[in-house]
Design an enzyme around this catalytic site. Sequence first.
Site, PDB file in Angstrom:
ATOM      1  CE  LYS A  63      47.560 113.111  19.224  1.00  0.00           C
ATOM      2  NZ  LYS A  63      48.067 112.275  20.308  1.00  0.00           N
ATOM      3  CG  LEU A  64      40.286 111.295  13.480  1.00  0.00           C
ATOM      4  CD1 LEU A  64      41.048 109.968  13.527  1.00  0.00           C
ATOM      5  CD2 LEU A  64      38.861 111.081  13.997  1.00  0.00           C
ATOM      6  CD  GLN A  65      40.179 118.277  11.077  1.00  0.00           C
ATOM      7  OE1 GLN A  65      40.760 118.904  11.962  1.00  0.00           O
ATOM      8  NE2 GLN A  65      39.063 118.696  10.515  1.00  0.00           N
ATOM      9  CG  HIS A  66      48.598 115.001  11.728  1.00  0.00           C
ATOM     10  ND1 HIS A  66      49.462 115.744  10.970  1.00  0.00           N
ATOM     11  CD2 HIS A  66      49.288 113.885  12.111  1.00  0.00           C
ATOM     12  CE1 HIS A  66      50.623 115.131  10.886  1.00  0.00           C
ATOM     13  NE2 HIS A  66      50.561 113.998  11.576  1.00  0.00           N
ATOM     14  CG  LEU A  67      46.682 110.325  13.356  1.00  0.00           C
ATOM     15  CD1 LEU A  67      45.967 109.669  14.521  1.00  0.00           C
ATOM     16  CD2 LEU A  67      48.007 109.613  13.093  1.00  0.00           C
ATOM     17  CB  CYS A  68      42.163 111.510   8.349  1.00  0.00           C
ATOM     18  SG  CYS A  68      41.066 110.528   9.366  1.00  0.00           S
ATOM     19  CB  CYS A 172      47.147  92.701  10.850  1.00  0.00           C
ATOM     20  SG  CYS A 172      48.179  92.770  12.306  1.00  0.00           S
ATOM     21  N   GLY A 224      39.391  99.845   7.542  1.00  0.00           N
ATOM     22  CA  GLY A 224      38.107  99.782   6.851  1.00  0.00           C
ATOM     23  C   GLY A 224      37.634  98.341   6.810  1.00  0.00           C
ATOM     24  CG  LEU A 274      47.148  99.670  16.611  1.00  0.00           C
ATOM     25  CD1 LEU A 274      46.672 100.545  15.473  1.00  0.00           C
ATOM     26  CD2 LEU A 274      47.533  98.293  16.109  1.00  0.00           C
TER      27      LEU A 274
HETATM   28  C1  LIG Z   1      50.443 106.844   9.155  1.00  0.00           C
HETATM   29  C2  LIG Z   1      50.496 107.029  10.684  1.00  0.00           C
HETATM   30  C3  LIG Z   1      49.201 106.499  11.287  1.00  0.00           C
HETATM   31  C4  LIG Z   1      50.601 108.529  10.983  1.00  0.00           C
HETATM   32  O1  LIG Z   1      51.898 109.001  10.607  1.00  0.00           O
HETATM   33  P1  LIG Z   1      52.346 110.549  10.805  1.00  0.00           P
HETATM   34  O2  LIG Z   1      51.436 111.455  10.086  1.00  0.00           O
HETATM   35  O3  LIG Z   1      53.798 110.625  10.486  1.00  0.00           O
HETATM   36  O4  LIG Z   1      52.062 110.910  12.293  1.00  0.00           O
HETATM   37  P2  LIG Z   1      52.818 110.483  13.603  1.00  0.00           P
HETATM   38  O5  LIG Z   1      53.366 109.104  13.527  1.00  0.00           O
HETATM   39  O6  LIG Z   1      53.784 111.572  13.947  1.00  0.00           O
HETATM   40  O7  LIG Z   1      51.634 110.529  14.655  1.00  0.00           O
HETATM   41  C5  LIG Z   1      50.710 111.659  14.776  1.00  0.00           C
HETATM   42  C6  LIG Z   1      50.226 111.688  16.205  1.00  0.00           C
HETATM   43  O8  LIG Z   1      49.593 110.435  16.488  1.00  0.00           O
HETATM   44  C7  LIG Z   1      50.258 109.786  17.576  1.00  0.00           C
HETATM   45  N1  LIG Z   1      50.355 108.355  17.316  1.00  0.00           N
HETATM   46  C8  LIG Z   1      50.673 107.736  16.169  1.00  0.00           C
HETATM   47  N2  LIG Z   1      50.673 106.405  16.333  1.00  0.00           N
HETATM   48  C9  LIG Z   1      50.340 106.201  17.609  1.00  0.00           C
HETATM   49  C10 LIG Z   1      50.169 105.025  18.395  1.00  0.00           C
HETATM   50  N3  LIG Z   1      50.318 103.818  17.853  1.00  0.00           N
HETATM   51  N4  LIG Z   1      49.817 105.165  19.694  1.00  0.00           N
HETATM   52  C11 LIG Z   1      49.650 106.397  20.227  1.00  0.00           C
HETATM   53  N5  LIG Z   1      49.791 107.523  19.522  1.00  0.00           N
HETATM   54  C12 LIG Z   1      50.139 107.438  18.250  1.00  0.00           C
HETATM   55  C13 LIG Z   1      51.655 110.397  17.587  1.00  0.00           C
HETATM   56  O9  LIG Z   1      52.242 110.283  18.867  1.00  0.00           O
HETATM   57  C14 LIG Z   1      51.354 111.832  17.209  1.00  0.00           C
HETATM   58  O10 LIG Z   1      50.803 112.484  18.319  1.00  0.00           O
HETATM   59  P3  LIG Z   1      51.250 113.965  18.697  1.00  0.00           P
HETATM   60  O11 LIG Z   1      52.716 113.926  18.912  1.00  0.00           O
HETATM   61  O12 LIG Z   1      50.476 114.302  19.955  1.00  0.00           O
HETATM   62  O13 LIG Z   1      50.863 114.815  17.526  1.00  0.00           O
HETATM   63  C15 LIG Z   1      51.761 106.308  11.232  1.00  0.00           C
HETATM   64  O14 LIG Z   1      51.901 106.668  12.583  1.00  0.00           O
HETATM   65  C16 LIG Z   1      51.691 104.816  11.094  1.00  0.00           C
HETATM   66  O15 LIG Z   1      51.787 104.269  10.006  1.00  0.00           O
HETATM   67  N6  LIG Z   1      51.524 104.134  12.228  1.00  0.00           N
HETATM   68  C17 LIG Z   1      51.506 102.665  12.302  1.00  0.00           C
HETATM   69  C18 LIG Z   1      50.237 102.139  11.798  1.00  0.00           C
HETATM   70  C19 LIG Z   1      49.848 100.870  12.499  1.00  0.00           C
HETATM   71  O16 LIG Z   1      50.022 100.666  13.697  1.00  0.00           O
HETATM   72  N7  LIG Z   1      49.208  99.997  11.702  1.00  0.00           N
HETATM   73  C20 LIG Z   1      48.456  98.910  12.232  1.00  0.00           C
HETATM   74  C21 LIG Z   1      49.149  97.598  12.224  1.00  0.00           C
HETATM   75  S1  LIG Z   1      48.057  96.397  13.005  1.00  0.00           S
HETATM   76  C22 LIG Z   1      46.868  96.055  11.849  1.00  0.00           C
HETATM   77  O17 LIG Z   1      46.977  96.433  10.697  1.00  0.00           O
HETATM   78  C23 LIG Z   1      45.699  95.279  12.325  1.00  0.00           C
HETATM   79  C24 LIG Z   1      44.820  94.797  11.435  1.00  0.00           C
HETATM   80  C25 LIG Z   1      43.627  94.131  11.833  1.00  0.00           C
HETATM   81  C26 LIG Z   1      43.096  93.131  11.015  1.00  0.00           C
HETATM   82  C27 LIG Z   1      41.925  92.503  11.330  1.00  0.00           C
HETATM   83  C28 LIG Z   1      41.247  92.882  12.449  1.00  0.00           C
HETATM   84  O18 LIG Z   1      40.060  92.309  12.741  1.00  0.00           O
HETATM   85  C29 LIG Z   1      41.761  93.878  13.269  1.00  0.00           C
HETATM   86  C30 LIG Z   1      42.929  94.494  12.950  1.00  0.00           C
END
Ligand SMILES: CC(C)(COP(=O)(O)OP(=O)(O)OC[C@H]1O[C@@H](n2cnc3c(N)ncnc32)[C@H](O)[C@@H]1OP(=O)(O)O)[C@@H](O)C(=O)NCCC(=O)NCCSC(=O)/C=C/c1ccc(O)cc1
Length: 360
Positions: A63-68, A172, A224, A274
């Site tokens: 899962k981490l590889q996919h997300l990265c 954020c 980061g 998140l």
């Molecule tokens: C680019 C992502 C990360 C991946 O997209 P994807 O490749 O289309 O993948 P998926 O969305 O389908 O997700 C892949 C897997 O990860 C899981 N997942 C995906 N987000 C989730 C989830 N929030 N929960 C729990 N499972 C999940 C998702 O369910 C799925 O699991 P699985 O079905 O088992 O394969 C996309 O999900 C995305 O943009 N997510 C939103 C990112 C997000 O929350 N950003 C953070 C905003 S808050 C912030 O910036 C804070 C800043 C900060 C600043 C200062 C500080 O000191 C501290 C913090």
Amino acid sequence: MLATGRVAKQKEISQSTRRVANKGKATVLALGKAFPSNVVSQENLVEEYLREIKCDDPSIKEKLQHLCKTTTVKTRYTVMSSETMQKYPELATEGSPTIKQRLEIANEAVVQMAYEASLACIKEWGRTVEDITHLVYVSSSEFRLPGGDLYLSAQLGLSNEVQRVLFYFLGCYGGVSGMRVAKDIAENNPGSRVLLTTSETMVLGFRPPNKARPYDLVGAALFGDGAAALIIGADPTESESPFMELHYALQQFLPGTHGVIDGRLSEEGISFKLGRELPQKIEDNIEEFCKKLVAKAGSGSLELNDLFWARSSRWTGHPERARDETGAETREVGMQQTGVDGLWERKQQHHLLHNGQSKR
Ligand SMILES: CC(C)(COP(=O)(O)OP(=O)(O)OC[C@H]1O[C@@H](n2cnc3c(N)ncnc32)[C@H](O)[C@@H]1OP(=O)(O)O)[C@@H](O)C(=O)NCCC(=O)NCCSC(=O)/C=C/c1ccc(O)cc1
């Protein structure tokens, strides 16, 4: 590269068609940034992180590889390194009370990055530290009293009468809140020059992955460390080169969404939840919000694609209108070229919209 390119362009422009800044409006006069020395390539991150944290679960790895891959982030800079893990092995143990150790690392690293970003910014600005009248300091990674604002002021040699504002734990929305406050200070205190510094490390939130917290993997794939600094002031002098005007700031919360991002401080550091629904909530609301912002900006010629959170008045390639002291439009100022910085900003905006986290 970015700063050099911008400075060269600024010089070129100031020699030909220097833009007249709107009187009394806050402008960004210089930018600086800094990163910790440890660079992690996104390709190697999964192996390194899981090794250090002693996790060999294949489903977590997959899962981490996919997300990265899908975040499109290429490299990240981190305060945390293998040396840190050797010195503090307890950071890899779930539930161990390590807030003291984490703050020991983070407090120092955060001020060091803030210092380096501020120095780079002041150098680009070209004036002396004595001319800084206000400091706005933002961090969610450092906790102590006195705060990093005082440590930074002393390290930079700012006047002991510098007016300080400290924003801890905003997460954020810290950086943009800092800009909003710096703008108000600059516009309400004629002649003021505000240093805004933001500095963050994920040391407080670093922990082993756990299937009960899948959102931790999103953080591990995205976040980061680094710092940024800006000098903000109105009515630039001849020696200053403003390149953005902070025209209007708007803030809005969505009722009933306060559990979507949930950050808690505990003996183990900060834990961030998140919500899975977060990207959709943003997508559902961002257009209406941006339209409101454009309407507030009050210019019929602006379209949504011309801006996101900030509009570069120098590099957009759109005609700018100058205003006299009453705010009436007076004449069109020559069109400026679209340069590398403009494209970079547009790329940042695109990435912010889609991933909620800027790309370096
Ligand atoms: C680019 C992502 C990360 C991946 O997209 P994807 O490749 O289309 O993948 P998926 O969305 O389908 O997700 C892949 C897997 O990860 C899981 N997942 C995906 N987000 C989730 C989830 N929030 N929960 C729990 N499972 C999940 C998702 O369910 C799925 O699991 P699985 O079905 O088992 O394969 C996309 O999900 C995305 O943009 N997510 C939103 C990112 C997000 O929350 N950003 C953070 C905003 S808050 C912030 O910036 C804070 C800043 C900060 C600043 C200062 C500080 O000191 C501290 C913090």
